[in-house]
Design a protein around this motif. Structure first.
Motif, PDB file in Angstrom:
ATOM      1  N   LEU A 144      12.125  -3.350   2.265  1.00  0.00           N
ATOM      2  CA  LEU A 144      11.087  -3.723   1.303  1.00  0.00           C
ATOM      3  C   LEU A 144      11.282  -3.047  -0.055  1.00  0.00           C
ATOM      4  CD1 LEU A 144       8.047  -3.478   3.710  1.00  0.00           C
ATOM      5  CD2 LEU A 144       8.927  -5.564   2.658  1.00  0.00           C
ATOM      6  N   GLY A 145      12.329  -2.215  -0.162  1.00  0.00           N
ATOM      7  CA  GLY A 145      12.571  -1.500  -1.410  1.00  0.00           C
ATOM      8  C   GLY A 145      11.700  -0.278  -1.574  1.00  0.00           C
ATOM      9  N   ILE A 146      11.106   0.199  -0.480  1.00  0.00           N
ATOM     10  CA  ILE A 146      10.287   1.407  -0.521  1.00  0.00           C
ATOM     11  C   ILE A 146      11.207   2.604  -0.326  1.00  0.00           C
ATOM     12  CG2 ILE A 146       8.440   2.708   0.615  1.00  0.00           C
ATOM     13  CD1 ILE A 146       7.269  -0.024   1.501  1.00  0.00           C
ATOM     14  N   PRO A 147      11.246   3.532  -1.281  1.00  0.00           N
ATOM     15  CA  PRO A 147      12.139   4.674  -1.168  1.00  0.00           C
ATOM     16  C   PRO A 147      11.831   5.550   0.047  1.00  0.00           C
ATOM     17  CG  PRO A 147      11.321   4.469  -3.404  1.00  0.00           C
ATOM     18  CD  PRO A 147      10.528   3.518  -2.555  1.00  0.00           C
ATOM     19  N   GLY A 148      12.899   6.106   0.616  1.00  0.00           N
ATOM     20  CA  GLY A 148      12.771   7.037   1.723  1.00  0.00           C
ATOM     21  C   GLY A 148      13.357   8.384   1.355  1.00  0.00           C
ATOM     22  N   LEU A 149      12.601   9.439   1.611  1.00  0.00           N
ATOM     23  CA  LEU A 149      13.073  10.808   1.425  1.00  0.00           C
ATOM     24  C   LEU A 149      13.336  11.388   2.803  1.00  0.00           C
ATOM     25  CD1 LEU A 149      10.479  12.063  -1.213  1.00  0.00           C
ATOM     26  CD2 LEU A 149      12.813  11.271  -1.620  1.00  0.00           C
ATOM     27  N   ALA A 153      11.051   0.020   5.664  1.00  0.00           N
ATOM     28  CA  ALA A 153      10.681   0.387   4.292  1.00  0.00           C
ATOM     29  C   ALA A 153      11.836   0.095   3.342  1.00  0.00           C
ATOM     30  CB  ALA A 153      10.287   1.858   4.234  1.00  0.00           C
ATOM     31  N   GLY A 154      13.051   0.441   3.748  1.00  0.00           N
ATOM     32  CA  GLY A 154      14.216   0.180   2.902  1.00  0.00           C
ATOM     33  C   GLY A 154      14.395  -1.295   2.621  1.00  0.00           C
ATOM     34  N   LEU A 209       0.808  -1.212   0.000  1.00  0.00           N
ATOM     35  CA  LEU A 209       0.000   0.000   0.000  1.00  0.00           C
ATOM     36  C   LEU A 209       0.845   1.268   0.000  1.00  0.00           C
ATOM     37  CD1 LEU A 209      -2.705  -0.966   2.645  1.00  0.00           C
ATOM     38  CD2 LEU A 209      -2.979  -0.865   0.160  1.00  0.00           C
ATOM     39  N   TYR A 210       2.072   1.198   0.497  1.00  0.00           N
ATOM     40  CA  TYR A 210       2.901   2.370   0.682  1.00  0.00           C
ATOM     41  C   TYR A 210       3.979   2.428  -0.380  1.00  0.00           C
ATOM     42  CZ  TYR A 210       0.502   2.101   5.095  1.00  0.00           C
ATOM     43  OH  TYR A 210      -0.466   2.024   6.038  1.00  0.00           O
ATOM     44  N   HIS A 211       4.222   3.618  -0.894  1.00  0.00           N
ATOM     45  CA  HIS A 211       5.236   3.739  -1.938  1.00  0.00           C
ATOM     46  C   HIS A 211       6.389   4.643  -1.554  1.00  0.00           C
ATOM     47  CE1 HIS A 211       3.726   7.702  -3.066  1.00  0.00           C
ATOM     48  NE2 HIS A 211       2.527   7.190  -3.187  1.00  0.00           N
ATOM     49  N   THR A 212       6.263   5.416  -0.486  1.00  0.00           N
ATOM     50  CA  THR A 212       7.315   6.362  -0.130  1.00  0.00           C
ATOM     51  C   THR A 212       7.269   6.655   1.368  1.00  0.00           C
ATOM     52  OG1 THR A 212       6.990   7.427  -2.281  1.00  0.00           O
ATOM     53  CG2 THR A 212       8.327   8.611  -0.680  1.00  0.00           C
ATOM     54  N   VAL A 213       8.430   6.705   2.005  1.00  0.00           N
ATOM     55  CA  VAL A 213       8.548   7.140   3.394  1.00  0.00           C
ATOM     56  C   VAL A 213       9.198   8.516   3.371  1.00  0.00           C
ATOM     57  CG1 VAL A 213       9.679   6.733   5.609  1.00  0.00           C
ATOM     58  CG2 VAL A 213       8.826   4.814   4.278  1.00  0.00           C
TER      59      VAL A 213
END
Length: 135
Positions: free
Chosen positions: A61-66, A58-59, A25-29
């Motif tokens: 899982l490969g979810i990008p973090g800003l 998140a990282g 469900l999540y694409h960006t942190v």
């Protein structure tokens, strides 16, 4: 903040670890602003607070973090409650920012404008648009 599908919401009362780790469900942190302490923890892989744990999971899982880091330059001028203050971040703080830039799925930004541009780019990559409605 987490960006979920087309909306942004602040995590309040939820089982965030299973929610984040069990779905796509999540694409960006986004961690903004990130103190020197938070930047150091993210750069070194320490995850003992809500923001650093979300970033780490998140990282994985490969979810990008800003990460909007506060101390990114040798001289930082910032507004304090009683006026402007000139800060001189220590070498260790600047080193942690550089190390964080090398972390997989992490992007460090140094200003609100850079954060907005990074978010706009991320939404474009996902073929999404800003949702400005309050519902």
């Amino acid at each position: 903040f987490f960006f979920k599908q087309k909306t942004a919401y602040e995590i309040v009362d939820c089982d965030w670890s299973s929610d984040v780790c069990s779905s796509d469900l999540y694409h960006t942190v986004v961690i903004a602003p990130a103190t020197s302490n938070t930047v150091a923890k993210c750069a070194l892989g320490l995850s003992d607070t809500l923001p650093t744990n979300l970033f780490a999971q998140a990282g994985k899982l490969g979810i990008p973090g800003l990460v909007f880091a506060c101390d990114t330059e040798p001289v930082v001028v910032t507004q304090a409650p009683h006026g402007w203050v000139t800060l001189h971040p220590r070498r260790t703080e600047l080193d942690h920012v550089e190390r964080l830039r090398g972390v997989d799925f992490a992007r460090v930004v140094a200003s609100p404008a850079e954060l907005e541009a990074a978010l706009a780019l991320r939404l474009t990559e996902l073929q999404l648009a800003w949702n400005t409605s309050s519902s």
